[in-house]
Design an enzyme around this catalytic site. Structure first.
Site, PDB file in Angstrom:
ATOM      1  CE  LYS A  13       0.388  -9.653   3.023  1.00  0.00           C
ATOM      2  NZ  LYS A  13      -0.321 -10.467   4.017  1.00  0.00           N
ATOM      3  NE  ARG A  88      -4.693  -8.147   0.174  1.00  0.00           N
ATOM      4  CZ  ARG A  88      -4.100  -7.432   0.725  1.00  0.00           C
ATOM      5  NH1 ARG A  88      -3.028  -6.596   0.667  1.00  0.00           N
ATOM      6  NH2 ARG A  88      -4.377  -7.158   2.158  1.00  0.00           N
ATOM      7  NE  ARG A 127      -0.893  -6.422  12.390  1.00  0.00           N
ATOM      8  CZ  ARG A 127      -1.194  -6.793  11.273  1.00  0.00           C
ATOM      9  NH1 ARG A 127      -0.224  -7.056  10.471  1.00  0.00           N
ATOM     10  NH2 ARG A 127      -2.344  -6.619  10.748  1.00  0.00           N
ATOM     11  NE  ARG A 160      -3.403  -3.467  10.097  1.00  0.00           N
ATOM     12  CZ  ARG A 160      -2.980  -4.040   8.916  1.00  0.00           C
ATOM     13  NH1 ARG A 160      -1.694  -4.283   8.729  1.00  0.00           N
ATOM     14  NH2 ARG A 160      -3.706  -4.715   8.264  1.00  0.00           N
ATOM     15  NE  ARG A 171      -6.895  -8.171   7.653  1.00  0.00           N
ATOM     16  CZ  ARG A 171      -5.830  -7.764   8.591  1.00  0.00           C
ATOM     17  NH1 ARG A 171      -6.404  -7.717   9.827  1.00  0.00           N
ATOM     18  NH2 ARG A 171      -4.625  -7.840   8.266  1.00  0.00           N
TER      19      ARG A 171
END
Ligand code: AP5
Length: 221
Positions: A13, A88, A127, A160, A171
């Site tokens: 996203k 969300r 990431r 992160r 998540r």
């Protein structure tokens, strides 16, 4: 144009929203980025949000909805925006709807990035994010030229806290619980577009742009 990008954690996203923002000259609004900035700055909002984020849970609607509506009240969103990470859940979608309706506006399109779970795990474990400009990298798929330094602004790259495997699983679980009613909500309005997001980022972007072009053409006819 007012766009929403939906998809599981790691679907891309943020990556696609940044590219589309450049392509369409629209502001990219990421609730995750706004929350992380508040956490980094130790604001009251950040202190409230931090524990939820570190556990991979949603930050309560009472905090996030007000924060997002304040951002959408800023002048740069008048010509449109790209939402990443909001809504969300159904409650957030309805709050957004109410706010837009009051201003005689509506969401034009919702792009759902469909991705398989093994791909998500690989993407999130590699990431890297720039601490200054929030540019997104990946250790293998999209590495920075210099180790742990942002190509764009020279900021330090970091991983992160919520990209640890156990938090990623939480998540994903939260996403699975909340996603379907949200997808149904936008599908019922005929504004949901599904895009396969397992392919590399440039291919996914081309497909989104193709869909947006055909949407714009259909409105002209
Ligand atoms: P948020 O920051 O929104 O995280 P998320 O939804 O879990 O999504 P991610 O940012 O992890 O993934 P992404 O889809 O943007 O993927 P990306 O482009 O980075 O939210 C974080 C937390 O904040 C939540 O858990 C919650 O606590 C809180 N929160 C936020 N919004 C909220 C809300 N509305 N309500 C309540 N709580 C909220 O890509 C991932 C990696 O893959 C990168 O390394 C990238 O380089 C790579 N990559 C991307 N696309 C491709 C591709 N096509 N091929 C190969 N690699 C790719």
């Amino acid at each position: 144009m007012r766009l929403i990008l939906l998809g599981a954690p790691g679907a891309g996203k943020g990556t696609q929203a940044k590219a589309l923002a450049k392509e369409l000259s629209l502001p990219h609004i990421s609730t995750g980025d706004i929350l992380r900035k508040n956490v980094a700055d130790s604001t009251e909002l950040g202190k409230k949000a931090k524990n939820y984020m570190n556990k991979g849970e949603l930050v309560p609607d009472a905090i996030v909805i007000g924060m997002l509506l304040d951002r959408l009240a800023e002048a740069d969103t008048d010509k449109g925006f790209i939402l990443d990470g909001f809504p969300r859940n159904l409650n957030q979608a309805k709050a957004l709807d109410t706010m837009l309706t009051e201003r005689n506006k509506q969401i034009d399109l919702v792009i759902n990035l469909e991705v398989s779970e093994p791909v998500v795990i690989t993407r999130l474990s590699g990431r890297l994010i720039c601490s200054k400009c929030q540019a997104i990298y990946h250790k293998k798929n999209n590495p920075p030229q210099n180790d742990m330094v942002c190509d764009k602004c020279g900021g330090a790259l970091y991983q992160r806290d919520d990209d640890k495997e156990e938090t990623v699983r939480k998540r994903l679980e939260v996403y699975r619980e909340e996603a379907q009613p949200l997808l149904d909500f936008y599908n019922d309005r005929g504004i949901l577009l599904n895009v396969s997001a397992d392919e590399e980022a440039g291919v996914v972007l081309d497909e989104i742009i193709r869909m947006l072009t055909s949407y714009n053409d259909s409105r002209k006819n």
